[in-house]
Design a protein around this motif. Structure first.
Motif, PDB file in Angstrom:
ATOM      1  N   ASN A 159      19.265  70.901  46.296  1.00 41.82           N
ATOM      2  CA  ASN A 159      20.205  69.791  46.078  1.00 41.82           C
ATOM      3  C   ASN A 159      21.052  70.009  44.834  1.00 41.82           C
ATOM      4  O   ASN A 159      22.221  69.577  44.772  1.00 41.82           O
ATOM      5  CB  ASN A 159      19.434  68.477  45.962  1.00 41.82           C
TER       6      ASN A 159
ATOM      7  N   ARG B  34      13.021  69.086  47.213  1.00 36.10           N
ATOM      8  CA  ARG B  34      12.843  67.706  46.760  1.00 36.10           C
ATOM      9  C   ARG B  34      14.183  67.162  46.255  1.00 36.10           C
ATOM     10  O   ARG B  34      15.117  67.939  45.988  1.00 36.10           O
ATOM     11  CB  ARG B  34      11.782  67.643  45.676  1.00 36.10           C
ATOM     12  N   PRO B  35      14.311  65.849  46.128  1.00 34.79           N
ATOM     13  CA  PRO B  35      15.615  65.269  45.729  1.00 34.79           C
ATOM     14  C   PRO B  35      16.213  65.881  44.475  1.00 34.79           C
ATOM     15  O   PRO B  35      17.430  66.038  44.374  1.00 34.79           O
ATOM     16  CB  PRO B  35      15.288  63.792  45.544  1.00 34.79           C
ATOM     17  N   SER B  36      15.375  66.235  43.502  1.00 39.93           N
ATOM     18  CA  SER B  36      15.892  66.849  42.272  1.00 39.93           C
ATOM     19  C   SER B  36      15.640  68.354  42.250  1.00 39.93           C
ATOM     20  O   SER B  36      15.620  68.961  41.175  1.00 39.93           O
ATOM     21  CB  SER B  36      15.231  66.202  41.052  1.00 39.93           C
TER      22      SER B  36
ATOM     23  N   LYS C  74      18.020  64.237  53.466  1.00 41.38           N
ATOM     24  CA  LYS C  74      16.678  63.998  52.913  1.00 41.38           C
ATOM     25  C   LYS C  74      15.739  65.015  53.555  1.00 41.38           C
ATOM     26  O   LYS C  74      15.084  64.754  54.553  1.00 41.38           O
ATOM     27  CB  LYS C  74      16.238  62.568  53.209  1.00 41.38           C
TER      28      LYS C  74
END
Length: 319
Positions: free
Chosen positions: A155, A149-151, A168
C-alpha cells in the motif's frame, strides 16, 4: 496292476516347477533376507499409517471429546457433515485451491521452465526458485500479512503512484484470493524444479529438427516439450492433488489477521478437521473430525485416481 494316485493340484505344481528356472544362490539369499529387511518398514507403516486410519474410521462412527466416555453414533456424523454448510464451503475452497491454484502453478512453472531451458545459469536460478520449498508456510503467511496490511509495503508503494484507496487485501472478502495466490507462490519453485528435471532429458536435436521444420515456440512446446515430459506432468499433478488436502497454516495465519479464528468462509478441509477436534469456541468432537478427515481423504484419493487415468499416455522412449 498298480494304480497311481495323483493328488489334486500336483500336476499344476509340477508344471510350474518345470517352467520355473533354477534360482541362483544369490537369488535364494535375497529371498531369505526379504522379510528381515521389509519388516521394520512394514511395522512403521502399520503403526503410523494404517493403524491411525483404522482408528479414525472407527472413531468416525462415535462421539468423543477426548475426555468423556465414547458414545456410538452410527452414521450420524456423516449425516451432520452433509448438512453442515461450513464443511461444504471447506470442500469448495479445497477444490478452488486444487483447480485454480493447480492450473496457475503449472502454467507459471512451465513458462519458467521453457525460459530457463536454454539459459547458461539455469542451475543457480533453479536453486533460488526451490528455496521457498524449504520455508514453513507459516512464514509465507506472516510475510504476506506484513506486505499487504493497510500500512504495509504494498500500500505504501501504491500510494506513491497515485492509488490512495487500495483494495483491502486482507479483508474477509479477499482472503481466499490471497490464500490461493500465496499457495501458488510457495509451490511454483518446487514444480518448476521437477518439470525442469524432465524437460532437460529431452534431446536438443528434437528442438532443432522442429525449428528446421518451421515450428514456432508454442508449436515446439506443444509437440515436443509437453508430450515428452508427460510422465513428469502426471506425477506433479498427483503431488499437487495430495498437497491441497493439507493446506492449513496459510488459512490459520490469514484468519488470525482478521479475527481470533479464521472466518468460516475461508475454511479448507484440513482446517475444518482441526477446528472440529481442537476448537476452543465450540465443543470438541473427534468423531466429526475423523469423519471429515476420511471424507476428504476419500475425495482426494478419487480425484488422484481419476487424474492418473485421464493423464495416462503410452510411454515415450527418448533416444
Amino acid at each position: 496292476m498298480a494304480v497311481s494316485t495323483v493328488l489334486p493340484g500336483a500336476g499344476r505344481r509340477a508344471r510350474r516347477a518345470a517352467r520355473r528356472p533354477e534360482s541362483s544362490p544369490m537369488e535364494r539369499a535375497q529371498r531369505l533376507t526379504f522379510w528381515p529387511f521389509l519388516t521394520p518398514a512394514l511395522v512403521m507403516f502399520v503403526l503410523f499409517f494404517a493403524a491411525p486410519i483404522a482408528f479414525s474410521g472407527w472413531l468416525s462412527f462415535h462421539r468423543w471429546d477426548g475426555l468423556t466416555e465414547v458414545k456410538s453414533r452410527g452414521f450420524a456424523n456423516y449425516v451432520s457433515l452433509a448438512r453442515d454448510p461450513v464443511f461444504t464451503t471447506a470442500l469448495k475452497n479445497t477444490s478452488l485451491i486444487l483447480l485454480l491454484g493447480g492450473g496457475l502453478v503449472f502454467v507459471i512453472s512451465f513458462a519458467i521452465t521453457v525460459v530457463l531451458r536454454d539459459m547458461a545459469d539455469r542451475n543457480f536460478i533453479r536453486y533460488v526458485l526451490f528455496f521457498p520449498v524449504l520455508v514453513n508456510p507459516l512464514v509465507f503467511g506472516i510475510m504476506t500479512g506484513l506486505l499487504f496490511r493497510p500500512s504495509g509495503i504494498v500500500n505504501f508503494l501504491l500510494s506513491h503512484i497515485g492509488i490512495s484507496d487500495p483494495p483491502k487485501w486482507l479483508g474477509e472478502q479477499n482472503l481466499m484470493t490471497m490464500i490461493v495466490a500465496v499457495s501458488v507462490w510457495a509451490a511454483t519453485g518446487f514444480y518448476t524444479t521437477v518439470l525442469m528435471s524432465g524437460v532437460e532429458q529431452i534431446p536438443a536435436s528434437y528442438y532443432e529438427a522442429a525449428e528446421l521444420d518451421g515450428a514456432g515456440a508454442w508449436q515446439r512446446f506443444r509437440h515436443v516439450t509437453l508430450p515428452l515430459s508427460w510422465d513428469v506432468v502426471t506425477v506433479c499433478a498427483v503431488f499437487w492433488t495430495i498437497s491441497t488436502v493439507k493446506v492449513f497454516e496459510l488459512v490459520l495465519v490469514f484468519g488470525g489477521s482478521v479475527s481470533g479464528s479464521p472466518p468460516p468462509n475461508t475454511y479448507t478441509s484440513a482446517l475444518y478437521v482441526y477446528e472440529a477436534a481442537f476448537s476452543t469456541n465450540t465443543a470438541r468432537d473427534f468423531g466429526i473430525a475423523s469423519a471429515a478427515a476420511l471424507v476428504s481423504l476419500l475425495l482426494i484419493a478419487v480425484v488422484a485416481v481419476i487424474l492418473r487415468r485421464m493423464l495416462r499416455r503410452e510411454a515415450v522412449q527418448l533416444s
